[in-house]
Design a protein around this motif. Structure first.
Motif, PDB file in Angstrom:
ATOM      1  N   SER A  78     -10.729 -12.740 -18.736  1.00 14.71           N
ATOM      2  CA  SER A  78     -11.859 -12.301 -17.924  1.00 14.71           C
ATOM      3  C   SER A  78     -11.522 -12.576 -16.458  1.00 14.71           C
ATOM      4  N   VAL A  79     -11.741 -11.590 -15.592  1.00 19.28           N
ATOM      5  CA  VAL A  79     -11.354 -11.729 -14.188  1.00 19.28           C
ATOM      6  C   VAL A  79     -12.481 -11.265 -13.274  1.00 19.28           C
ATOM      7  N   ALA A  80     -12.541 -11.875 -12.100  1.00 22.20           N
ATOM      8  CA  ALA A  80     -13.456 -11.439 -11.043  1.00 22.20           C
ATOM      9  C   ALA A  80     -12.654 -10.648 -10.017  1.00 22.20           C
ATOM     10  N   ILE A  81     -13.212  -9.532  -9.586  1.00 26.12           N
ATOM     11  CA  ILE A  81     -12.550  -8.694  -8.587  1.00 26.12           C
ATOM     12  C   ILE A  81     -12.676  -9.353  -7.217  1.00 26.12           C
TER      13      ILE A  81
ATOM     14  N   ASN B  38     -25.174 -21.414 -19.803  1.00 25.24           N
ATOM     15  CA  ASN B  38     -25.861 -21.190 -18.522  1.00 25.24           C
ATOM     16  C   ASN B  38     -26.205 -19.709 -18.313  1.00 25.24           C
ATOM     17  N   GLU B  39     -26.544 -19.041 -19.426  1.00 24.68           N
ATOM     18  CA  GLU B  39     -26.994 -17.645 -19.445  1.00 24.68           C
ATOM     19  C   GLU B  39     -25.885 -16.624 -19.233  1.00 24.68           C
ATOM     20  N   PHE B  40     -24.620 -17.074 -19.108  1.00 23.08           N
ATOM     21  CA  PHE B  40     -23.519 -16.150 -18.880  1.00 23.08           C
ATOM     22  C   PHE B  40     -22.453 -16.297 -19.962  1.00 23.08           C
ATOM     23  N   TYR B  41     -21.827 -15.158 -20.277  1.00 23.95           N
ATOM     24  CA  TYR B  41     -20.786 -15.130 -21.304  1.00 23.95           C
ATOM     25  C   TYR B  41     -19.407 -15.392 -20.713  1.00 23.95           C
ATOM     26  N   GLY B  42     -18.563 -15.982 -21.547  1.00 27.54           N
ATOM     27  CA  GLY B  42     -17.131 -16.041 -21.298  1.00 27.54           C
ATOM     28  C   GLY B  42     -16.435 -15.373 -22.462  1.00 27.54           C
ATOM     29  N   ASP B  43     -15.250 -14.802 -22.209  1.00 29.84           N
ATOM     30  CA  ASP B  43     -14.564 -14.031 -23.241  1.00 29.84           C
ATOM     31  C   ASP B  43     -13.061 -14.091 -22.989  1.00 29.84           C
TER      32      ASP B  43
ATOM     33  N   VAL C 287     -17.148  -8.505 -12.529  1.00 30.20           N
ATOM     34  CA  VAL C 287     -16.379  -9.311 -13.478  1.00 30.20           C
ATOM     35  C   VAL C 287     -16.076  -8.445 -14.694  1.00 30.20           C
ATOM     36  N   ILE C 288     -14.808  -8.402 -15.068  1.00 30.22           N
ATOM     37  CA  ILE C 288     -14.381  -7.564 -16.194  1.00 30.22           C
ATOM     38  C   ILE C 288     -13.479  -8.353 -17.136  1.00 30.22           C
ATOM     39  N   ALA C 289     -13.507  -7.947 -18.395  1.00 29.64           N
ATOM     40  CA  ALA C 289     -12.569  -8.461 -19.395  1.00 29.64           C
ATOM     41  C   ALA C 289     -11.503  -7.397 -19.611  1.00 29.64           C
ATOM     42  N   ILE C 290     -10.246  -7.763 -19.351  1.00 31.48           N
ATOM     43  CA  ILE C 290      -9.108  -6.866 -19.554  1.00 31.48           C
ATOM     44  C   ILE C 290      -8.421  -7.302 -20.834  1.00 31.48           C
ATOM     45  N   GLU C 291      -8.227  -6.364 -21.788  1.00 36.24           N
ATOM     46  CA  GLU C 291      -7.722  -6.783 -23.098  1.00 36.24           C
ATOM     47  C   GLU C 291      -6.870  -5.704 -23.770  1.00 36.24           C
ATOM     48  N   PRO C 292      -5.579  -5.649 -23.416  1.00 32.86           N
ATOM     49  CA  PRO C 292      -4.711  -4.695 -24.101  1.00 32.86           C
ATOM     50  C   PRO C 292      -4.628  -4.953 -25.600  1.00 32.86           C
ATOM     51  N   MET C 293      -4.748  -3.895 -26.377  1.00 34.72           N
ATOM     52  CA  MET C 293      -4.604  -3.916 -27.838  1.00 34.72           C
ATOM     53  C   MET C 293      -3.501  -2.930 -28.176  1.00 34.72           C
TER      54      MET C 293
ATOM     55  N   GLY D 271     -17.065  -4.794 -18.746  1.00 31.68           N
ATOM     56  CA  GLY D 271     -17.708  -5.705 -17.820  1.00 31.68           C
ATOM     57  C   GLY D 271     -18.266  -6.913 -18.564  1.00 31.68           C
ATOM     58  N   LEU D 272     -18.517  -7.991 -17.822  1.00 33.83           N
ATOM     59  CA  LEU D 272     -18.951  -9.256 -18.431  1.00 33.83           C
ATOM     60  C   LEU D 272     -19.977  -9.934 -17.537  1.00 33.83           C
ATOM     61  N   GLY D 273     -20.998 -10.516 -18.164  1.00 34.78           N
ATOM     62  CA  GLY D 273     -22.009 -11.213 -17.371  1.00 34.78           C
ATOM     63  C   GLY D 273     -23.058 -11.823 -18.268  1.00 34.78           C
ATOM     64  N   LYS D 274     -24.316 -11.489 -18.032  1.00 32.05           N
ATOM     65  CA  LYS D 274     -25.390 -11.989 -18.896  1.00 32.05           C
ATOM     66  C   LYS D 274     -25.376 -11.280 -20.248  1.00 32.05           C
ATOM     67  N   LYS D 275     -24.657 -10.178 -20.310  1.00 33.56           N
ATOM     68  CA  LYS D 275     -24.365  -9.516 -21.582  1.00 33.56           C
ATOM     69  C   LYS D 275     -22.855  -9.597 -21.815  1.00 33.56           C
TER      70      LYS D 275
END
Length: 264
Positions: free
Chosen positions: A234-237, A99-104, A197-203, A169-173
């Motif tokens: 991935s989380v929404a503020i 639907n034009e949006f990414y999930g991660d 919307v952001i992807a938080i990913e500790p490495m 950040g996460l969205g259409k890209k």
């Protein structure tokens, strides 16, 4: 930064949930002797069967649906030639476009036989993800997320926090502003507002934070060859509490059923 409407956030949630279910599907297949190539092929089929498009494949020239990073590999490991063994840890990172949006989202799976110190690394890294998410609320700053992760992993447990790779950040890209580092100072960085919307990913690494890129041009490994763990949501503020759009409960249910994987 691009702020999303409620409707757009729900579309991102749907993409993230398909990522989450794909990771759970991967968990059902993970066992010693399984090849990364087979896992990747089945994951692509699973995503397409559920009306999604693999989010990574073809993006920036990525050749695979999943990025699978094992043991001393931090992120961006390619599945080709990968064979899982008892005692491995395997970070599986997955993206979906729908639907034009990414999930991660990503999760580090622990095979039975992994050492206690590596299991602890995974547990602490997972804990740091949720400590970061606690700071992902309107009115805070990116540095509050970064600091929470760094304080738990580096300051408290003396692990390495990789500097070269960050959340986003996460969205259409797949990758939008802002960058979300896993190190930083409270009160610093862009302010967090509702609709982001952001992807938080500790490495996080067991030893030195220094990394190197493999000859394949993709895989990032620790320079000292010590283990690395990676978890991502991935989380929404929102005001008061972050809205986690991905869901690791699906894969945790499968881990509990597995005779090959350890839950944390």
């Amino acid at each position: 930064m691009i702020y999303k409407t409620e409707e757009e956030i729900e579309l991102i949630r749907q993409s993230c949930l398909l990522v989450s279910k794909t990771l759970a599907f991967a968990a059902t297949m993970l066992k010693p002797g399984m090849t990364g190539e087979k896992l990747d092929s089945e994951a692509e089929k699973f995503i397409r069967d559920h009306k999604g498009i693999p989010g990574f494949k073809g993006l920036y020239g990525c050749p695979s649906t999943l990025l699978i990073s094992v043991n001393d590999e931090v992120v961006h490991g390619l599945p080709k030639g990968r064979v899982f063994k008892e005692g491995d840890i395997a970070s599986i990172d997955c993206g979906v476009l729908m639907n034009e949006f990414y999930g991660d989202a990503a999760y580090t799976f622990i095979f039975d036989g992994a050492s206690d110190e590596v299991v602890k690394l995974c547990k602490v890294t997972s804990e740091s993800l949720y400590l970061g998410i606690e700071q992902a609320i309107a009115g805070k700053r990116v540095g509050d997320i970064s600091s929470a992760i760094q304080m738990h992993t580096e300051t408290k447990h003396r692990y390495g926090v990789v500097r070269e790779l960050v959340g986003h950040g996460l969205g259409k890209k797949l990758h939008e502003k802002p960058d979300v580092p896993n190190f930083g100072r409270r009160g610093q960085g862009p302010i967090l507002k509702e609709g982001l919307v952001i992807a938080i990913e500790p490495m996080i690494t067991l030893g030195s934070r220094k990394v190197t890129q493999s000859a394949d041009g993709w895989t990032i490994k620790t320079r000292d060859n010590k283990a690395s763990a990676h978890y991502e949501h991935s989380v929404a503020i929102r005001k008061g509490k972050a809205d986690i759009l991905s869901d690791h409960s699906y894969l945790k249910e499968e881990i509990k059923k597995s005779t090959y994987l350890i839950d944390i």
